[in-house]
Design a protein around this motif. Structure first.
Motif, short mmCIF file in Angstrom:
data_model
loop_
_atom_site.label_atom_id
_atom_site.label_comp_id
_atom_site.label_asym_id
_atom_site.label_seq_id
_atom_site.Cartn_x
_atom_site.Cartn_y
_atom_site.Cartn_z
N VAL A 189 16.04 -23.44 -15.95
CA VAL A 189 16.35 -24.81 -15.30
C VAL A 189 15.98 -25.83 -16.61
O VAL A 189 16.82 -26.55 -17.00
CB VAL A 189 15.46 -25.08 -14.10
N LYS A 210 19.96 -25.66 -11.11
CA LYS A 210 18.39 -25.79 -10.56
C LYS A 210 18.51 -25.68 -9.06
O LYS A 210 17.35 -25.08 -8.73
CB LYS A 210 18.07 -27.36 -10.65
N SER A 214 15.68 -23.26 -7.35
CA SER A 214 14.53 -23.84 -6.32
C SER A 214 14.72 -23.20 -4.84
O SER A 214 13.74 -23.37 -4.30
CB SER A 214 15.12 -25.31 -6.43
N LYS A 219 8.03 -24.28 -6.70
CA LYS A 219 7.94 -25.03 -7.80
C LYS A 219 6.55 -25.19 -8.40
O LYS A 219 5.44 -24.91 -7.90
CB LYS A 219 8.20 -26.53 -7.40
N TYR A 274 13.12 -31.02 -14.52
CA TYR A 274 12.60 -30.10 -13.59
C TYR A 274 11.67 -30.65 -12.43
O TYR A 274 11.62 -30.16 -11.39
CB TYR A 274 11.86 -28.95 -14.24
#
Length: 275
Positions: A189, A210, A214, A219, A274
């Protein structure tokens, strides 16, 4: 080494490495150095091992704060893939391997990337054809450049920052330890953002990368001090030349650019993206 010496192993003996990437890395390293090299076979039991770690001849061990700083390039006589091993793999370990499969698509095949996006990547599904595609992609790149002088560097997409993150989290008292694929997913990412800024990767592709990661990986929160320490670890990266940190970035999904220099300020921007 002690075991092989005790058992009087000789140069005609064969070492069989059964296990995940850690086992095939260490086993290959031991085999490549014992009596200046004996033959070995890899039987990877993890997804990461099957599609990445056991293939391509890289062996090595972690030393001090840096990953894989001590190692050799030595090719197994044979690699045996049996996907039945995956049935006993924890989901997080399975997902760790999935990150490298996605990487193969990002660096060389938009079609493969899109197939992976549409597939239910689960331990319970038969992924043999996809695993074989990943192996073919890696093998074709390694065959062209076994010693990583040129095109093989493309396999390091996501790994420049990913390895530094993995090493930092391993020793951090505040951040959780990450599996290899979890760290590389973060690295991809971050490096996709750098690709967007420096190499013409489209904003739509950046968002797709991304979003894809995700949906699979939890995260991780990085503070400024964390990021500073991670940047300090970049100086250990094996791809550096003359003190410069070199990145593999994407011009588009399926197309790489090698040896791209990136400013520290832009890396901080990537971490902000990010977050």
């Amino acid at each position: 080494w002690d075991f092989l010496i005790t058992k009087k192993a000789n140069r005609n003996d064969l070492l069989i490495n059964v296990g995940g990437g850690l086992i095939t890395d260490i086993g290959g390293f031991v085999a490549s150095t014992y009596k200046r090299g004996i033959q070995f076979i890899n039987i990877p039991t993890s997804l990461l091992g099957m599609i990445d770690a056991s293939i391509g001849g890289k062996t090595g061990i972690n030393f001090s704060e840096a990953k894989n700083q001590i190692g050799t390039i030595a090719f197994a006589e044979m690699i045996i893939i049996d996907t039945d091993y995956l049935k006993s793999l924890p989901q997080k370990e399975f997902d760790s391997g999935v990150a490298e499969m996605f990487k193969h698509g990002l660096i060389s095949s938009k079609i493969y990337w899109e197939v992976l996006q549409k597939t239910n990547l689960s331990i319970n599904n038969d992924l043999l054809e996809l695993i074989y595609t990943s192996i073919q992609i890696k093998n074709s790149i390694v065959a062209l450049d076994p010693e990583e002088k040129n095109i093989r560097k493309s396999l390091n997409f996501g790994h420049t920052l990913g390895h530094a993150i993995e090493s930092y989290c391993l020793d951090s008292k505040t951040l959780k330890t990450l599996l290899h694929g979890e760290a590389i997913a973060i690295g991809m990412v971050l490096e996709a953002f750098l690709s967007y800024k420096l190499c013409g990767l489209s904003e739509n592709d950046l968002i797709a990368i991304k979003t894809t990661f995700s949906e699979i990986y939890e995260k991780c929160e990085f503070g400024d001090e964390n990021i500073k320490s991670i940047l300090n670890l970049l100086k250990h990266d094996k791809k550096n030349t003359h003190g410069r940190v070199n990145f593999v970035l994407l011009e588009a999904i399926g197309k790489c650019r090698l040896d791209v220099e990136v400013s520290e300020a832009l890396i901080y921007d990537a971490f902000r993206y990010y977050a």
